[in-house]
Design an enzyme around this catalytic site. Structure first.
Site, mmCIF file in Angstrom:
data_model
loop_
_atom_site.group_PDB
_atom_site.id
_atom_site.type_symbol
_atom_site.label_atom_id
_atom_site.label_comp_id
_atom_site.label_asym_id
_atom_site.label_seq_id
_atom_site.Cartn_x
_atom_site.Cartn_y
_atom_site.Cartn_z
ATOM 1 N N THR A 23 -6.987 28.184 -39.657
ATOM 2 C CA THR A 23 -6.658 29.034 -38.504
ATOM 3 C C THR A 23 -7.759 28.913 -37.462
ATOM 4 O OG1 THR A 23 -5.510 30.500 -40.020
ATOM 5 C CG2 THR A 23 -6.031 31.397 -37.838
ATOM 6 N N CYS A 69 -32.734 20.422 -36.776
ATOM 7 C CA CYS A 69 -32.181 20.214 -38.117
ATOM 8 C C CYS A 69 -33.201 19.618 -39.073
ATOM 9 C CB CYS A 69 -30.952 19.318 -38.055
ATOM 10 S SG CYS A 69 -29.671 20.048 -37.066
ATOM 11 N N GLY A 78 -20.389 23.176 -28.917
ATOM 12 C CA GLY A 78 -20.403 24.294 -27.968
ATOM 13 C C GLY A 78 -21.793 24.828 -27.665
ATOM 14 N N HIS A 79 -22.618 24.941 -28.720
ATOM 15 C CA HIS A 79 -23.874 25.682 -28.523
ATOM 16 C C HIS A 79 -24.935 24.898 -27.761
ATOM 17 C CE1 HIS A 79 -26.461 24.147 -32.009
ATOM 18 N NE2 HIS A 79 -25.314 23.563 -32.222
ATOM 19 N N GLN A 108 -25.448 15.859 -26.701
ATOM 20 C CA GLN A 108 -26.508 16.156 -25.727
ATOM 21 C C GLN A 108 -26.155 15.685 -24.321
ATOM 22 O OE1 GLN A 108 -28.962 18.091 -26.372
ATOM 23 N NE2 GLN A 108 -29.035 18.087 -28.605
ATOM 24 N N THR A 124 -21.240 18.469 -36.147
ATOM 25 C CA THR A 124 -21.417 17.773 -37.424
ATOM 26 C C THR A 124 -20.043 17.441 -38.005
ATOM 27 O OG1 THR A 124 -23.515 18.901 -37.814
ATOM 28 C CG2 THR A 124 -22.426 17.978 -39.745
ATOM 29 N N ASN A 151 -31.170 13.325 -28.931
ATOM 30 C CA ASN A 151 -31.567 14.727 -28.861
ATOM 31 C C ASN A 151 -33.072 14.930 -28.795
ATOM 32 O OD1 ASN A 151 -30.759 13.626 -31.480
ATOM 33 N ND2 ASN A 151 -31.665 15.452 -32.359
#
Ligand code: PLP
Length: 391
Positions: free
Chosen positions: A240, A328, A203-204, A182, A77, A154
């Site tokens: 960071t 979502c 990543g997920h 995707q 996002t 998606n």
């Protein structure tokens, strides 16, 4: 290998994926022992910096990019938002072109920009969910700051001809961004072979943890940071670095690079077996979207006369996880905006269920699903006021 809590059949991998054991293993030292700040000058910091740079190489490699073209973010996002806002800032133009079937990361950003007075053009898709590049050609002009079109949808898995579209945008001097969340790890991507300016990764969706993403920014493309602060990420994204998650994303990309062939053989075959069984044993069913131009792991199946939420609840009784569309938008009673944009009537859109597979799915998952699904549909139709007998 079954990574899941006992007895769970997880067929919702477009929503999120299990963290691969190798990814977890790679991450742990950066939570336990190597927790130094990567910006610190001493070795306890610089060895952490080195791990980030290795991850950057691994992420770059899966899309054929140079490591310097990869910027780590907190999620896709953020990558999507940053691409659009950067283009508006660096070009000073007031118009964005996108489609009606994007993820809410782009849809809601479009709504926000519209309220602020920007012009937002959302292109319609065809009835099979695909997009004709000529549509983009007509919409993009010298007022356009950026065109943003997803690589793979998606909900339906439908693929868009983003490389062709990027070339059109390039010829008109317009930036092109793709949400490839995707697509990465499921189909081969080589940024050396196309003109895409920016690309988002999460990543997920490929067995790294949640809360880590990346954005590819082609060398030479101006980028204006959205997260403003310290000089991290070559001053393009303050804050960071989330070191353990960055290391995890790197490892996940390395694993996924080696699995693209499996995605397109074994996983595709599992998906097709599920889909063909449903189509041949349950009447009044269909597949949403093109079956040809599609990711290998996804099927969006429509069932007439019933609501998908009821199917999902009954599947859940058998510990089978699927979804009615984007995670979502779960909880929303509105039919999927993706299916509506394809011209599917609201009642039919409400009866659609998405199954999405991953490398951790087995033959047995599909056997168990096809053993119960026809009876679930039959049972629901028997009690539905919309059932075939009553229709
Ligand atoms: N874009 C697409 C196509 C997605 O499927 C998702 C996640 O569902 C996102 C963007 C957003 O990813 P994240 O929730 O990690 O920010």
């Amino acid at each position: 290998m079954n990574l899941l809590p006992k007895d769970i059949i997880y067929l919702d991998n477009n929503a999120t994926t299990a963290i691969a054991p190798e990814v977890m293993e790679a991450m742990l030292p950066f939570l336990k022992d190597f927790w130094g700040n990567p910006s610190s000058a001493y070795r306890f910091g610089s060895q952490v910096r080195a791990a980030i740079e290795t991850a950057r190489e691994q992420v770059a490699q899966i899309i054929g990019a140079a490591p310097r073209e990869i910027l780590f973010t907190s999620c896709a996002t953020e990558s999507d938002n940053a691409a659009i806002l950067s283009a508006l800032e660096t070009t000073g133009r007031q118009k964005i072109v996108t489609t009606q079937v994007e993820h809410s990361a782009i849809v809601k950003m479009g709504d926000f920009l519209k309220k602020k007075g920007f012009e937002v053009v959302r292109l319609p898709v065809q009835s099979d969910g695909t997009l004709a590049p000529e549509t983009v050609d007509k919409a993009v002009d010298e007022k356009t700051a950026i065109c943003s079109i997803m690589w793979a949808n998606n909900e339906t898995g439908v693929l868009f001809p983003v490389e062709e579209i990027a070339a059109i945008c390039k010829s008109k001097g317009v930036l092109f961004h793709t949400d490839a969340v995707q697509a990465v790890g499921k189909i081969p991507i080589d940024m050396k072979q196309n003109k895409i300016d920016m690309l988002s990764i999460a990543g997920h969706k490929l067995h790294a943890p949640k809360g880590i993403g990346a954005i590819y920014i082609r060398k030479g493309v101006a980028f204006s940071p959205m997260v403003i602060g310290g000089g991290q990420e070559r001053s393009k994204r303050g804050g960071t670095e989330n070191v353990s998650h960055i290391v995890g994303l790197g490892k996940a990309c390395e694993l996924a690079s080696n699995r693209i062939e499996e995605e397109n053989t074994r996983i595709r075959a599992l998906r097709d077996r599920l889909e063909n069984h449903v189509l041949s044993t349950i009447s009044h069913t269909w597949v949403n979207g093109s079956r040809k131009m599609r990711l290998p792991n996804t099927t969006s199946l429509g069932f007439d006369f019933i609501e998908s939420e009821a199917v999902l609840t009954m599947l859940d009784h058998y510990s089978i996880c699927a979804s009615s569309g984007s995670a979502c938008t779960t909880g929303s009673l509105d039919p999927s905006h993706v299916l509506l944009a394809m011209g599917i009537p609201p009642a039919r859109a409400r009866g659609s269920v998405r199954f999405s597979l991953s490398t951790y799915n087995t033959d047995s998952d599909i056997d168990k699903t096809i053993a119960v699904l026809p009876a679930i549909i039959q049972k629901l139709r028997a009690i539905s006021p919309l059932g075939p007998e009553n229709a």
